[in-house]
Design a protein around this motif. Structure first.
Motif, mmCIF file in Angstrom:
data_model
loop_
_atom_site.group_PDB
_atom_site.id
_atom_site.type_symbol
_atom_site.label_atom_id
_atom_site.label_comp_id
_atom_site.label_asym_id
_atom_site.label_seq_id
_atom_site.Cartn_x
_atom_site.Cartn_y
_atom_site.Cartn_z
ATOM 1 N N ALA A 71 40.792 31.200 34.212
ATOM 2 C CA ALA A 71 39.784 31.387 35.257
ATOM 3 C C ALA A 71 38.669 30.365 35.051
ATOM 4 C CB ALA A 71 39.234 32.804 35.212
ATOM 5 N N ASP A 72 38.600 29.396 35.935
ATOM 6 C CA ASP A 72 37.577 28.350 35.859
ATOM 7 C C ASP A 72 36.452 28.706 36.832
ATOM 8 O OD1 ASP A 72 36.025 26.095 35.886
ATOM 9 O OD2 ASP A 72 37.637 24.700 36.380
ATOM 10 N N PRO A 73 35.269 29.039 36.341
ATOM 11 C CA PRO A 73 34.177 29.451 37.233
ATOM 12 C C PRO A 73 33.830 28.399 38.286
ATOM 13 C CG PRO A 73 33.629 29.972 34.960
ATOM 14 C CD PRO A 73 34.878 29.127 34.926
ATOM 15 N N SER A 74 34.054 27.127 37.989
ATOM 16 C CA SER A 74 33.709 26.083 38.952
ATOM 17 C C SER A 74 34.604 26.107 40.174
ATOM 18 C CB SER A 74 33.780 24.704 38.289
ATOM 19 O OG SER A 74 35.114 24.363 37.956
ATOM 20 N N PHE A 75 35.802 26.719 40.059
ATOM 21 C CA PHE A 75 36.700 26.826 41.203
ATOM 22 C C PHE A 75 36.403 28.058 42.047
ATOM 23 C CE2 PHE A 75 40.326 23.918 41.693
ATOM 24 C CZ PHE A 75 40.054 23.010 40.677
ATOM 25 N N GLY A 76 35.939 29.126 41.401
ATOM 26 C CA GLY A 76 35.674 30.350 42.143
ATOM 27 C C GLY A 76 36.922 31.011 42.692
ATOM 28 N N ASP A 77 38.087 30.728 42.093
ATOM 29 C CA ASP A 77 39.353 31.252 42.598
ATOM 30 C C ASP A 77 40.273 31.430 41.402
ATOM 31 O OD1 ASP A 77 41.756 31.819 43.774
ATOM 32 O OD2 ASP A 77 41.905 29.951 44.908
ATOM 33 N N VAL A 78 40.645 32.644 41.110
ATOM 34 C CA VAL A 78 41.474 32.897 39.930
ATOM 35 C C VAL A 78 42.898 33.305 40.309
ATOM 36 C CG1 VAL A 78 39.510 33.485 38.485
ATOM 37 C CG2 VAL A 78 40.646 35.287 39.779
ATOM 38 N N GLY A 79 43.315 33.022 41.536
ATOM 39 C CA GLY A 79 44.670 33.350 41.952
ATOM 40 C C GLY A 79 44.907 34.844 41.975
ATOM 41 N N GLN A 80 46.174 35.244 41.735
ATOM 42 C CA GLN A 80 46.455 36.679 41.740
ATOM 43 C C GLN A 80 46.232 37.290 40.359
ATOM 44 O OE1 GLN A 80 49.125 34.459 42.167
ATOM 45 N NE2 GLN A 80 49.880 34.730 40.082
ATOM 46 N N VAL A 81 45.702 36.493 39.398
ATOM 47 C CA VAL A 81 45.349 36.898 38.040
ATOM 48 C C VAL A 81 46.589 37.027 37.158
ATOM 49 C CG1 VAL A 81 44.127 38.540 36.553
ATOM 50 C CG2 VAL A 81 43.271 38.078 38.855
ATOM 51 N N TYR A 82 47.590 37.742 37.610
ATOM 52 C CA TYR A 82 48.783 37.918 36.791
ATOM 53 C C TYR A 82 49.568 36.614 36.659
ATOM 54 C CZ TYR A 82 48.099 42.958 37.175
ATOM 55 O OH TYR A 82 47.585 44.228 37.098
#
Length: 331
Positions: A69-80
Motif C-alpha cells: 500500500a503506497d500512500p502516494s497512490f491512494g489506491d491499494v487494489g482489492q488488498v488481497y
C-alpha cells in the motif's frame, strides 16, 4: 500452421472463449467493488455481487496485483493477493472468466508465477486469463531488493521462463526437475499490460493479447484514437492472427439514463448514464476492443445496485460469449 494451431487451441479455453472473439465486445467487472477504508471487515459482501454478475452474463471478474500500500497512490487494489482472491472466486463461481489485471512479472520468480497460474487454472477448470505488467509503483521494487529501472529486461526474462515452465513437454532442468501441473488447455492466455517497457514489435510477437489504457472515454475522439493505436499494433502481429485487446474504465453510473458522459478526477472516473455507457462500449467495439472491464468503486451508488443495473440494461447488448464449459476440478 503455427498461427492456426494457436487460434484453434484458444477456442477451447473457457475463460478466453467467454471473453474474446473478433469483432465482438464483452464486459467484465473490475474489483474491488468498493475501496478499502481502513477496516478489512468493510470489504465483505463482494463475493455475492460477483456471483450476481455471473448470473447476469458478465464475461469476467478482474483483480489486481498491488503488493504494498503506497500512500502516494491512494489506491491499494482489492488488498488481497490476486492468486488467493481468484482462487476464492473460482470456488464461489462456476463459469465467469477469472482475469488478473495485472500480475507484476518482474517482482515474481517465474517458477512461482507458473506454479500459481497453473494451479489456479486447474482449480477453476481452465478459466484463467492472465494480465502481465512490468509494474508502475517504484516503491515496490527496492522493497523486493530490485532495481525499478531494470524491470523491462526482467519482464522479458520472466515471460520467457513462465512460458517454458508451462510447456507440455518436460523441460531439461537439472536432474529432470519440472513443474506440475500444466495448464488445462496447454497454455495460459497472457495479456501484456500497456507497453510493459517493451516495443510494439516484441509485444506483437510474444503476447496472446493486450490490456491497454482506454484514453479519453468522455468524447468520441478517445475511442477513435485508441482504435488507431490498436490497428497499428495488430498490423505487426505475425500472419494477421487474431490477438484480443482489453481495456477498462472506472465509472460512476448515474440514475438518469440520459446523463451525459462527464469526466471526473481529471478523467480517471467517468460519470455517465446507461445511454452514454452503451455508446462508449459500442465505440470501443468499433475501435477493435474485445473486452471492457468496468470498475464501480469510485461511484456514489451501492455497488450491488449498480451491478444489477448494468446486468439488466447493458450486459444484454454485450453479453459473454458462448464457450466450452469449464472442466470439473480434479481435486
Amino acid at each position: 500452421m503455427r498461427a492456426a494451431a494457436q487460434a484453434s487451441s484458444w477456442q477451447s479455453h473457457p475463460g478466453y472463449g467467454r471473453m474474446f472473439a473478433p469483432g465482438e465486445l464483452t464486459v467484465g467487472l473490475f474489483l474491488p467493488l468498493w475501496p478499502y477504508a481502513g477496516d478489512m471487515a468493510g470489504l465483505r459482501g463482494q463475493t455475492e455481487i460477483v456471483q450476481q454478475a455471473e448470473r447476469h452474463g458478465f464475461a469476467a471478474a478482474w483483480v489486481r496485483d498491488v503488493p504494498l500500500a503506497d500512500p502516494s497512490f491512494g489506491d491499494v487494489g482489492q488488498v488481497y493477493d490476486p492468486w488467493t482472491a481468484l482462487t476464492w472466486l473460482a470456488a464461489h463461481t462456476s463459469r465467469i472468466g477469472l482475469a488478473a489485471g495485472s500480475v507484476i512479472f518482474p517482482l515474481r520468480h517465474p517458477i512461482d508465477l507458473a506454479k500459481q497460474a497453473a494451479s489456479l487454472d486447474h482449480l477453476s477448470g481452465g478459466r484463467l486469463v492472465l494480465g502481465a505488467a512490468s509494474g508502475d509503483r517504484p516503491v515496490e521494487f527496492p522493497a523486493y531488493g530490485l532495481d525499478h529501472a531494470a524491470r523491462g529486461a526482467r519482464y522479458r526474462e520472466a515471460v520467457g521462463s513462465f512460458r517454458e515452465l508451462l510447456r507440455a513437454e518436460q523441460p531439461g532442468g537439472a536432474g529432470g526437475a519440472h513443474l506440475l501441473p500444466k495448464p488445462v488447455h496447454g497454455r495460459v492466455p497472457l495479456l501484456v499490460t500497456g507497453s510493459s517497457q517493451q516495443s510494439p514489435e516484441w509485444i506483437a510477437e510474444h503476447a496472446d493479447g493486450r490490456l491497454v489504457h482506454p484514453m479519453n472515454t468522455s468524447t468520441p475522439e478517445g475511442p477513435r484514437a485508441l482504435g488507431r493505436t490498436i490497428e497499428a499494433w495488430r498490423a505487426l502481429v505475425p500472419e494477421g492472427e487474431f490477438r484480443p485487446v482489453a481495456t477498462n474504465d472506472w465509472i460512476d453510473l448515474d440514475e438518469d439514463p440520459g446523463f451525459p458522459p462527464t469526466p471526473l478526477r481529471g478523467g480517471f472516473v467517468l460519470r455517465t448514464g446507461t445511454q452514454g455507457l452503451l455508446e462508449l462500449l459500442g465505440r470501443w467495439r468499433d475501435a477493435g476492443v474485445n473486452h471492457g472491464a468496468l470498475g464501480v468503486q469510485h461511484g456514489r451508488r451501492p455497488a450491488a445496485e449498480v451491478v444489477a443495473q448494468l446486468g439488466e440494461e447493458v450486459i444484454p447488448h454485450f453479453p459473454a460469449l458462448a464457450s466450452p464449459a469449464p472442466l470439473e476440478p480434479a481435486w
